[in-house]
Design a protein around this motif. Structure first.
Motif, PDB file in Angstrom:
ATOM      1  N   PHE A  37       0.839  -1.203   0.000  1.00 34.90           N
ATOM      2  CA  PHE A  37       0.000   0.000   0.000  1.00 34.90           C
ATOM      3  C   PHE A  37       0.875   1.255   0.000  1.00 34.90           C
ATOM      4  CE2 PHE A  37      -2.788  -3.304   1.581  1.00 34.90           C
ATOM      5  CZ  PHE A  37      -3.982  -3.041   0.932  1.00 34.90           C
ATOM      6  N   TYR A 297      -8.981   2.603  -1.853  1.00 28.79           N
ATOM      7  CA  TYR A 297      -8.170   1.684  -2.622  1.00 28.79           C
ATOM      8  C   TYR A 297      -9.087   0.767  -3.410  1.00 28.79           C
ATOM      9  CZ  TYR A 297      -4.276   3.020   0.412  1.00 28.79           C
ATOM     10  OH  TYR A 297      -3.317   3.737   1.076  1.00 28.79           O
ATOM     11  N   LEU A 301      -5.217  -4.113  -5.935  1.00 26.47           N
ATOM     12  CA  LEU A 301      -4.298  -3.051  -6.291  1.00 26.47           C
ATOM     13  C   LEU A 301      -3.703  -3.292  -7.675  1.00 26.47           C
ATOM     14  CD1 LEU A 301      -2.302  -2.570  -2.938  1.00 26.47           C
ATOM     15  CD2 LEU A 301      -4.321  -1.316  -3.732  1.00 26.47           C
TER      16      LEU A 301
END
Length: 303
Positions: A37, A297, A301
């Motif tokens: 992250f 988010y 990802l």
């Protein structure tokens, strides 16, 4: 200084309090570690390259858990914190497993990082805003001897599961760091922060400014801290050869005291969290999932 800033991540720690390699332990619903992250947020802020400081023996694990995936979207390099690389006159004590601290790790970047860079911990979640403010500083303001740190409020950086170590900071009227002191054994008691010193619990202010090891430097920092590390070993090696470690906040405090550099204190509106202890992991997982649910988010990802 117009060179593109680089993100550096300190990821060579042993995770002794956590009980394993927390740097790559998954906290997202698809197994993403906090470090992923951080890299995602850094890329959004404008960073295009990340350098991971690791131990050489952990490279295969990092590639499998993280970098084989991330390298499709961000340039990734490794720097190795070799515990045998020490100043002249010193050698690795037999049986020592603990790294020599984050200042020693910083020196592993010599010859690898040649542009302004931000450096962070692998197991701390800093928030998107922190990467935006440090990237802007590194792109527009940084110069040799004029560095920066992203500061957080002490009360926002504590865990309910044990004590922590923090660099308690003071700043002047121009928002430059004027002093920093590493304080160990900080925890919340009776609703407020305290630290244990000489067997006595002493209070800390909730809004005390602390360093969470989020710094912005130029490569000149290597030349500045190298003699400090050698001096540290001179003073501590013989008395504590197995566990002594020299950390970045202590080195920066010495440089600031000697007026060898300026450190601009940048603030972030985001709240820090991390996985100091294994018991911290469920709360971190919940926070990460909520951010995905809120659209901060994507579920996966990089897609």
């Amino acid at each position: 200084m117009n060179k593109k800033p680089v993100l550096v991540i300190l990821a060579a720690g042993m995770g002794s309090r956590y009980g394993g390699m927390k740097q790559i332990d998954g906290v997202g619903n698809h197994g993403e570690p906090i470090i992923e992250f951080s890299i995602y947020d850094a890329k959004e802020a404008g960073f295009e390259k990340v350098v991971l400081i690791i131990r050489k023996e952990h490279e295969a694990a990092f590639r499998k858990a993280l970098t084989d995936r991330v390298s499709k979207h961000m340039k990734v390099e490794f720097a190795y914190q070799d515990m045998d690389v020490l100043p002249n006159g010193y050698k690795m004590p037999e049986g020592r497993v603990k790294p020599w601290g984050t200042t020693h790790a910083l020196l592993a970047l010599k010859g690898i990082v040649k542009t302004p860079f931000a450096i962070i911990n692998a197991d701390d979640f800093y928030g998107k805003d922190a990467y935006r403010v440090i990237y802007k500083y590194l792109s527009e303001e940084v110069s040799d001897d004029n560095y920066a740190m992203v500061g957080y409020l002490c009360g926002n950086t504590l865990t309910d599961n044990g004590t922590v170590t923090r660099g308690i900071c003071q700043q002047d009227e121009n928002h430059n760091l004027s002093a920093i002191r590493e304080i160990k054994n900080i925890m919340r008691k009776d609703g407020r922060p305290y630290f244990l010193e000489d067997g006595e619990w002493k209070p800390l202010e909730e809004d005390s400014l602390v360093s969470m090891n989020f710094w912005g430097f130029t490569p000149k920092i290597f030349k500045q801290v190298e003699p400090l590390f050698a001096d540290y070993l001179k003073k501590n090696y013989n008395d504590n050869p197995m566990t002594c470690e020299y950390v970045i906040p202590t080195a920066i405090g010495e440089l600031v005291k000697a007026k060898a550099c300026n450190i601009k204190v940048l603030s972030s509106k985001d709240k820090w969290f991390g996985v100091t202890y294994k018991e911290d992991k469920p709360e971190v997982e919940e926070r990460i999932q909520k951010m995905k649910d809120d659209g901060i988010y994507p579920d996966v990802l990089w897609e």
